[in-house]
Motif scaffolding. Structure first.
Motif, PDB file in Angstrom:
ATOM      1  N   ASN A  85       0.834  -1.195   0.000  1.00 11.54           N
ATOM      2  CA  ASN A  85       0.000   0.000   0.000  1.00 11.54           C
ATOM      3  C   ASN A  85       0.874   1.251   0.000  1.00 11.54           C
ATOM      4  O   ASN A  85       2.058   1.192   0.303  1.00 11.54           O
ATOM      5  CB  ASN A  85      -0.934   0.015   1.211  1.00 11.54           C
ATOM      6  N   SER A  86       0.262   2.375  -0.291  1.00 14.34           N
ATOM      7  CA  SER A  86       1.007   3.629  -0.391  1.00 14.34           C
ATOM      8  C   SER A  86       1.350   4.190   0.982  1.00 14.34           C
ATOM      9  O   SER A  86       0.802   3.769   2.011  1.00 14.34           O
ATOM     10  CB  SER A  86       0.182   4.663  -1.162  1.00 14.34           C
ATOM     11  N   ILE A  87       2.257   5.160   0.982  1.00 13.58           N
ATOM     12  CA  ILE A  87       2.573   5.888   2.212  1.00 13.58           C
ATOM     13  C   ILE A  87       1.298   6.507   2.780  1.00 13.58           C
ATOM     14  O   ILE A  87       1.033   6.432   3.988  1.00 13.58           O
ATOM     15  CB  ILE A  87       3.619   6.979   1.936  1.00 13.58           C
ATOM     16  N   ARG A  88       0.508   7.132   1.918  1.00 14.21           N
ATOM     17  CA  ARG A  88      -0.745   7.764   2.352  1.00 14.21           C
ATOM     18  C   ARG A  88      -1.655   6.776   3.064  1.00 14.21           C
ATOM     19  O   ARG A  88      -2.158   7.059   4.172  1.00 14.21           O
ATOM     20  CB  ARG A  88      -1.469   8.354   1.127  1.00 14.21           C
ATOM     21  N   GLU A  89      -1.850   5.615   2.482  1.00 10.29           N
ATOM     22  CA  GLU A  89      -2.754   4.629   3.068  1.00 10.29           C
ATOM     23  C   GLU A  89      -2.228   4.102   4.397  1.00 10.29           C
ATOM     24  O   GLU A  89      -2.998   3.865   5.327  1.00 10.29           O
ATOM     25  CB  GLU A  89      -2.968   3.478   2.080  1.00 10.29           C
ATOM     26  N   ASN A  90      -0.919   3.926   4.492  1.00 13.49           N
ATOM     27  CA  ASN A  90      -0.340   3.427   5.738  1.00 13.49           C
ATOM     28  C   ASN A  90      -0.467   4.441   6.871  1.00 13.49           C
ATOM     29  O   ASN A  90      -0.800   4.084   8.002  1.00 13.49           O
ATOM     30  CB  ASN A  90       1.129   3.060   5.527  1.00 13.49           C
ATOM     31  N   ILE A  91      -0.197   5.702   6.576  1.00  9.10           N
ATOM     32  CA  ILE A  91      -0.217   6.721   7.633  1.00  9.10           C
ATOM     33  C   ILE A  91      -1.619   6.955   8.174  1.00  9.10           C
ATOM     34  O   ILE A  91      -1.815   7.116   9.387  1.00  9.10           O
ATOM     35  CB  ILE A  91       0.396   8.037   7.112  1.00  9.10           C
ATOM     36  N   THR A  92      -2.613   6.930   7.315  1.00  9.68           N
ATOM     37  CA  THR A  92      -3.973   7.282   7.748  1.00  9.68           C
ATOM     38  C   THR A  92      -4.817   6.077   8.156  1.00  9.68           C
ATOM     39  O   THR A  92      -5.927   6.253   8.674  1.00  9.68           O
ATOM     40  CB  THR A  92      -4.711   8.043   6.627  1.00  9.68           C
ATOM     41  N   LEU A  93      -4.306   4.863   7.978  1.00  8.56           N
ATOM     42  CA  LEU A  93      -5.104   3.667   8.243  1.00  8.56           C
ATOM     43  C   LEU A  93      -5.687   3.609   9.655  1.00  8.56           C
ATOM     44  O   LEU A  93      -6.863   3.275   9.819  1.00  8.56           O
ATOM     45  CB  LEU A  93      -4.259   2.412   7.970  1.00  8.56           C
ATOM     46  N   PRO A  94      -4.927   3.922  10.724  1.00  6.16           N
ATOM     47  CA  PRO A  94      -5.509   3.789  12.058  1.00  6.16           C
ATOM     48  C   PRO A  94      -6.611   4.810  12.367  1.00  6.16           C
ATOM     49  O   PRO A  94      -7.316   4.667  13.358  1.00  6.16           O
ATOM     50  CB  PRO A  94      -4.304   4.017  12.996  1.00  6.16           C
ATOM     51  N   ASP A  95      -6.732   5.833  11.546  1.00  5.93           N
ATOM     52  CA  ASP A  95      -7.689   6.908  11.831  1.00  5.93           C
ATOM     53  C   ASP A  95      -8.519   7.242  10.592  1.00  5.93           C
ATOM     54  O   ASP A  95      -8.724   8.407  10.264  1.00  5.93           O
ATOM     55  CB  ASP A  95      -6.924   8.150  12.316  1.00  5.93           C
ATOM     56  N   LEU A  96      -8.992   6.187   9.924  1.00  5.05           N
ATOM     57  CA  LEU A  96      -9.760   6.409   8.698  1.00  5.05           C
ATOM     58  C   LEU A  96     -11.040   7.195   8.951  1.00  5.05           C
ATOM     59  O   LEU A  96     -11.518   7.925   8.067  1.00  5.05           O
ATOM     60  CB  LEU A  96     -10.113   5.066   8.045  1.00  5.05           C
ATOM     61  N   ALA A  97     -11.597   7.058  10.146  1.00  6.66           N
ATOM     62  CA  ALA A  97     -12.854   7.768  10.443  1.00  6.66           C
ATOM     63  C   ALA A  97     -12.694   9.277  10.301  1.00  6.66           C
ATOM     64  O   ALA A  97     -13.627   9.968   9.877  1.00  6.66           O
ATOM     65  CB  ALA A  97     -13.315   7.425  11.854  1.00  6.66           C
ATOM     66  N   SER A  98     -11.498   9.785  10.620  1.00  2.46           N
ATOM     67  CA  SER A  98     -11.257  11.229  10.508  1.00  2.46           C
ATOM     68  C   SER A  98     -11.081  11.676   9.071  1.00  2.46           C
ATOM     69  O   SER A  98     -11.088  12.879   8.786  1.00  2.46           O
ATOM     70  CB  SER A  98     -10.006  11.617  11.316  1.00  2.46           C
ATOM     71  N   HIS A  99     -10.904  10.723   8.182  1.00  2.00           N
ATOM     72  CA  HIS A  99     -10.698  11.048   6.764  1.00  2.00           C
ATOM     73  C   HIS A  99     -11.824  10.496   5.902  1.00  2.00           C
ATOM     74  O   HIS A  99     -11.646  10.268   4.704  1.00  2.00           O
ATOM     75  CB  HIS A  99      -9.358  10.482   6.291  1.00  2.00           C
ATOM     76  N   SER A 100     -12.980  10.263   6.509  1.00  3.28           N
ATOM     77  CA  SER A 100     -14.112   9.669   5.790  1.00  3.28           C
ATOM     78  C   SER A 100     -15.386  10.443   6.068  1.00  3.28           C
ATOM     79  O   SER A 100     -15.525  11.119   7.087  1.00  3.28           O
ATOM     80  CB  SER A 100     -14.309   8.200   6.206  1.00  3.28           C
ATOM     81  N   ALA A 101     -16.318  10.317   5.145  1.00  2.89           N
ATOM     82  CA  ALA A 101     -17.656  10.896   5.311  1.00  2.89           C
ATOM     83  C   ALA A 101     -18.654   9.996   4.594  1.00  2.89           C
ATOM     84  O   ALA A 101     -18.424   9.605   3.437  1.00  2.89           O
ATOM     85  CB  ALA A 101     -17.707  12.318   4.749  1.00  2.89           C
ATOM     86  N   TYR A 102     -19.698   9.626   5.302  1.00  2.00           N
ATOM     87  CA  TYR A 102     -20.751   8.770   4.738  1.00  2.00           C
ATOM     88  C   TYR A 102     -20.182   7.461   4.176  1.00  2.00           C
ATOM     89  O   TYR A 102     -20.625   6.960   3.143  1.00  2.00           O
ATOM     90  CB  TYR A 102     -21.524   9.521   3.649  1.00  2.00           C
ATOM     91  N   GLY A 103     -19.158   6.953   4.874  1.00  2.00           N
ATOM     92  CA  GLY A 103     -18.591   5.676   4.463  1.00  2.00           C
ATOM     93  C   GLY A 103     -17.595   5.749   3.322  1.00  2.00           C
ATOM     94  O   GLY A 103     -17.076   4.722   2.891  1.00  2.00           O
ATOM     95  N   LEU A 104     -17.294   6.954   2.846  1.00  2.00           N
ATOM     96  CA  LEU A 104     -16.351   7.118   1.745  1.00  2.00           C
ATOM     97  C   LEU A 104     -15.084   7.818   2.247  1.00  2.00           C
ATOM     98  O   LEU A 104     -15.161   8.823   2.955  1.00  2.00           O
ATOM     99  CB  LEU A 104     -16.976   7.940   0.615  1.00  2.00           C
ATOM    100  N   VAL A 105     -13.931   7.268   1.858  1.00  2.00           N
ATOM    101  CA  VAL A 105     -12.648   7.840   2.266  1.00  2.00           C
ATOM    102  C   VAL A 105     -12.321   9.051   1.398  1.00  2.00           C
ATOM    103  O   VAL A 105     -12.405   8.990   0.165  1.00  2.00           O
ATOM    104  CB  VAL A 105     -11.517   6.794   2.155  1.00  2.00           C
ATOM    105  N   ASN A 106     -11.942  10.144   2.042  1.00  2.00           N
ATOM    106  CA  ASN A 106     -11.544  11.362   1.340  1.00  2.00           C
ATOM    107  C   ASN A 106     -10.041  11.283   1.078  1.00  2.00           C
ATOM    108  O   ASN A 106      -9.238  11.616   1.948  1.00  2.00           O
ATOM    109  CB  ASN A 106     -11.885  12.595   2.185  1.00  2.00           C
ATOM    110  N   THR A 107      -9.639  10.817  -0.098  1.00  2.00           N
ATOM    111  CA  THR A 107      -8.215  10.618  -0.384  1.00  2.00           C
ATOM    112  C   THR A 107      -7.447  11.937  -0.416  1.00  2.00           C
ATOM    113  O   THR A 107      -6.252  11.967  -0.107  1.00  2.00           O
ATOM    114  CB  THR A 107      -8.037   9.884  -1.722  1.00  2.00           C
ATOM    115  N   GLY A 108      -8.134  13.030  -0.762  1.00  2.00           N
ATOM    116  CA  GLY A 108      -7.464  14.325  -0.746  1.00  2.00           C
ATOM    117  C   GLY A 108      -7.078  14.727   0.663  1.00  2.00           C
ATOM    118  O   GLY A 108      -5.969  15.226   0.911  1.00  2.00           O
TER     119      GLY A 108
END
Length: 495
Positions: A346-369
């Motif tokens: 997986n990418s650096i981005r995915e690894n860093i944010t994995l433990p806190d996906l809830a903070s980077h998501s809305a309505y079940g969709l991950v905000n990759t930006g």
């Protein structure tokens, strides 16, 4: 002396990265050449070219004066090139002997594996390394240190003329390291050329006949045996002086984390108790198998804590799972970053944010930006060297992989950070950055547990040192008063 190996003007590119830029290297029979450089300098890439894993864009490899095309690992092996990788390259579901002779098993009747010969032959190489391991033992039952020694036995079993050792002591104790260096000296006396990669400069001083230094994918210089010094190696590696971090005096007197009667699955009858203060680096020393990593995993909820009481800031907390630990601000950077700390595909981005996906998501969709913004900020703070946050973790150097594991947790503002072998396989420049990061966190009041087999690291970075032996705490000493002899006496069980 006629070189047994010459690599001339080797160039290797990856997408967006010039990994090797016209690199030269030579090794003579019976010579130990240390290859030094920061993570990302090109050391492992150059060795993977020699080992047939990568193909260079330009350059040639000469063995015994003749140009030799090495297009695969099997071709490298056939030419007598043995490779012990930094990251373990063994199969846990097989026996020790099966790993040593994987793909080269002795046969009877032309198609049946001759188990007796397989085990007898493996025993020869285990004895040469001084390992008290049965060839029939399952590899999964061995510690990381012993698995690494099995890899070395595997490399010796091909009767290598050129042996590549990439960070061979990164998981070994002092005694095991000393024994390995004796093995390397024996290989030298038998005319084998050894390429030795290590970030432990004391080992290089002891074993190398010559040091070749790479920096930014280029030859930075060579140092002959009688001119090898720590400072000269570092200067060629980084092109600057390294500042040494000092202990913080900010540790509070009141314990922040109180661990009582911690029993692990490995040592259920040997409970341990200790405290960690805010702003303190509490070092954990001991020999391999002492139970340090198991204690760390229990605190993080990975290893079942059969009976323990944990309090944070005087309040009892229950750590029945990793989810509980994370919710309480307890994070673990594991010893084996590739298998337990990262999703390498997986990418650096995915690894860093994995433990806190809830903070980077809305309505079940991950905000990759939003993920990318967080990842870029953390990479900048930790000086992660990569073309972009979309780079796969597998394509990073060891030091940068470790920084990504750290970034994953630092983005969540830890209260108690457990670091298991935080600088294993990391160059002197990245080590300095991680030490400074630890000090910055301590000054902000984070409590830190640092497990390390590097005696110099334990003595230099710890405010206090807890020493373990076979599941027991044999002593706790002040970092300022600690001495190597004291630590080792406690590590072997002399309270």
């Amino acid at each position: 002396m006629h070189p047994i190996l010459e690599m001339r003007v080797i160039t290797k590119r990856f997408p967006g990265v010039l990994a090797l830029d016209k690199v030269d290297l030579r090794v003579s029979a019976g010579e130990v050449v240390a290859l030094a450089g920061e993570n990302g300098a090109g050391k492992s890439t150059l060795m993977k070219v020699l080992g047939g894993i990568y193909q260079p864009e330009t350059g040639e490899i000469m063995i015994d004066g003749a140009v030799s095309a090495i297009r695969s690992v099997s071709e490298a092996t056939a030419k007598g090139i043995g490779f012990v990788h930094q990251e373990l390259n063994v199969l846990d579901n097989l026996s020790v002997a099966e790993n040593v002779f994987l793909g080269r098993e002795p046969l009877s009747l032309g198609f049946l594996v001759d188990r007796k010969k397989l085990n007898d032959d493996a025993q020869i190489y285990l004895d040469r390394l001084g390992l008290d391991i049965r060839p029939q033992s399952n590899l999964s039952d061995l510690s990381i240190a012993r698995r690494q020694m099995v890899e070395i036995a595997k490399a010796l079993s091909i009767n290598a003329r050129i042996l590549i050792l990439d960070e061979p002591t990164s998981s070994l104790t002092l005694d095991e390291t000393g024994h390995l260096l004796k093995v390397v000296d024996d290989l030298r006396s038998r005319g084998i050329g050894v390429l030795y990669i290590s970030h432990r400069l004391a080992e290089i001083n002891e074993i190398a006949d010559r040091v070749v230094v790479l920096r930014d994918g280029k030859n930075a210089g060579e140092i002959p045996r009688d001119e090898i010094t720590h400072d000269r190696i570092v200067k060629l590696m980084v092109g600057r002086d390294i500042e040494r971090s000092t202990r913080s005096a900010a540790a509070g007197a009141t314990p922040f984390a109180e661990i009582r009667n911690l029993r692990t699955s490995r040592y259920p009858d040997r409970p341990v108790s200790f405290d960690v203060r805010k702003g303190e680096v509490l070092g954990f020393a001991g020999l391999v198998g002492a139970g340090r990593s198991e204690a760390a995993q229990a605190i993080f909820g990975v290893d079942a804590c059969t009976s323990c009481d944990i309090s944070l800031d005087g309040k009892p907390v229950s750590i029945a799972s990793v989810r509980n630990a994370i919710a309480n601000g307890i994070y673990l950077v594991p010893e084996d970053r590739r298998t337990a700390g990262l999703f390498v595909d997986n990418s650096i981005r995915e690894n860093i944010t994995l433990p806190d996906l809830a903070s980077h998501s809305a309505y079940g969709l991950v905000n990759t930006g939003d993920e990318g913004k967080t990842a870029r900020e953390m990479c900048q703070k930790l000086n992660v060297k990569a073309p972009s946050v979309e780079t796969k973790a597998a394509n990073l150097s060891g030091g940068n992989q470790q920084k990504v594991v750290l970034a994953k947790w630092l983005s969540l503002k830890p209260r108690l950070l457990v670091l298991d072998e935080p600088t294993r396989g990391i160059d002197v420049g990245a080590k300095s950055e991680i030490y400074q990061l630890m000090r910055d966190l301590a000054e902000r009041g984070v409590a830190i547990i640092m497990i390390s087999s590097d005696m110099e690291e334990i003595l230099a970075q710890s405010d206090r040192i807890v020493v373990m032996h076979e599941g027991r705490i044999t002593g706790t000493v002040s970092g300022s008063d600690a001495a190597e002899e004291t630590i080792m006496r406690l590590a072997v069980g002399l309270e």
